[in-house]
Scaffold this active site. Structure first.
Site, mmCIF file in Angstrom:
data_model
loop_
_atom_site.group_PDB
_atom_site.id
_atom_site.type_symbol
_atom_site.label_atom_id
_atom_site.label_comp_id
_atom_site.label_asym_id
_atom_site.label_seq_id
_atom_site.Cartn_x
_atom_site.Cartn_y
_atom_site.Cartn_z
ATOM 1 N N CYS B 37 0.834 -1.168 -0.093
ATOM 2 C CA CYS B 37 -0.092 0.033 0.011
ATOM 3 C C CYS B 37 0.670 1.124 -0.061
ATOM 4 O O CYS B 37 0.382 2.400 -0.007
ATOM 5 C CB CYS B 37 -0.828 -0.244 1.261
ATOM 6 S SG CYS B 37 -0.095 0.206 2.682
ATOM 7 N N CYS B 106 -1.338 -4.332 6.904
ATOM 8 C CA CYS B 106 -1.145 -3.163 7.997
ATOM 9 C C CYS B 106 -0.713 -3.794 9.426
ATOM 10 O O CYS B 106 0.159 -3.257 9.946
ATOM 11 C CB CYS B 106 -2.375 -2.377 8.343
ATOM 12 S SG CYS B 106 -3.152 -1.660 6.909
#
Lengths: 187, 126
Positions: B37, B106
């Site tokens: 990301c 994440c």
């Protein structure tokens, strides 16, 4: 390839001899699926044309009177063709697909930039609010360099020179820049 | 996509944001990126002579899930030994925050940041 139904030789998704749709291969290459050459420099109109041609051949409407197994294959083909188009249409996912065989990086692992680059990305992302103009300038400069590098790699590769090793790292660099840019846009 | 309540809590009220002295001998710094990301996370640990993590700080400018993952992991490591902290898995973080599959990276980032900070601390000590 041999048709699963009439055992004649077959090319493409549908047997010319008996009209049976062939089972889509789960590992099929998206360029093969659409009958396109494996290239980064891909004409958008050629892609759409190829997509429409294959979509028509495998369309579920053509198989309504066929056995359930063929109707199911038609749906699987349609899904594969749609995915192939989506992945190959966007230059970034197309580049990633050519370099790695997947449309996007894995959730875990993936290419790691060198510490200096990461440090600069951290700086840019943390400065985005305070100095949006400077960050945007730097992002644009770095992105232009990356675009140029990608262009050079793919041009050479298409000419049969060199491989695509490390292209996924260049694409990851673009994503770090995109995060910085998003933060500038939000500032 | 809807964030879970726990992600929102950490996002709106993140714990342990900030930094520690990078040059100090008892501070390990981990700087890691998520190639999936493009988010970057810095996590720092202050470790005492008994190998216990006394303080933890982080900075990240990524999405809500990245902020929540790092915030949560700083609360998890405080008071733990270095060896215990090394055992923290991204799946522990993902489960606690109810992260959806597309946000698993994440939690990976937070786990990697802890490991990188400990590696930096050990390098300083050796």
């Amino acid at each position: 390839m041999v048709c699963w139904k009439c055992h004649e030789g077959v090319q493409g998704p549908v047997c010319v001899g008996c009209g049976a749709i062939q089972p889509p291969r789960p590992d099929a290459d998206y360029f093969d699926v659409l009958g396109l050459e494996r290239r980064y420099h891909l004409d958008g109109r050629a892609l759409e044309k190829a997509f429409r041609a294959v979509s028509r051949k495998v369309h579920p409407d053509r198989f309504t009177k066929r056995a359930a197994v063929e109707r199911r294959m038609s749906l699987q083909w349609t899904a594969t063709v749609n995915t192939a188009r989506r992945v190959l249409k966007d230059p970034v996912t197309r580049a990633h697909y050519l370099a790695t065989g997947t449309a996007r990086p894995p959730e875990r692992g993936g290419p790691q930039p060198d510490p200096d680059f990461l440090e600069e990305m951290f700086e840019l992302q943390s400065e985005a609010r305070r100095a949006p103009e400077a960050v945007r300038d730097r992002v644009n400069t770095l992105r232009a360099d990356l675009d140029q590098a990608l262009e050079a790699r793919f041009t050479a590769w298409e000419a049969g020179e060199g491989d695509l090793d490390g292209v996924d790292l260049l694409l990851a660099h673009l994503r770090y820049l995109a995060t910085a840019e998003r933060l500038v846009d939000q500032s | 996509m809807a964030y879970s309540q726990k992600v929102i809590d950490h996002y709106e009220n993140p714990q342990n944001v900030g930094s520690l002295d990078k040059g100090a001998a008892d501070v390990g710094t981990g700087l890691v990126g998520a190639p999936a990301c493009g988010d970057v996370m810095k996590l720092q640990l202050k470790i005492n002579d008994d190998g216990i993590i006394e303080d933890a700080k982080f900075k990240t400018f990524g999405c809500g899930s990245a902020i929540a993952s790092s915030s949560l992991v700083t609360t998890m490591v405080k008071g733990k030994s270095v060896d215990e902290a090394m055992e923290i898995k991204n799946s522990d973080i993902a489960r606690e925050l109810a992260l959806p599959p597309v946000k698993i990276h994440c939690s990976v980032l937070a786990e990697d940041a802890v490991k990188a900070a400990i590696a930096d601390y050990r390098k300083k000590k050796s």
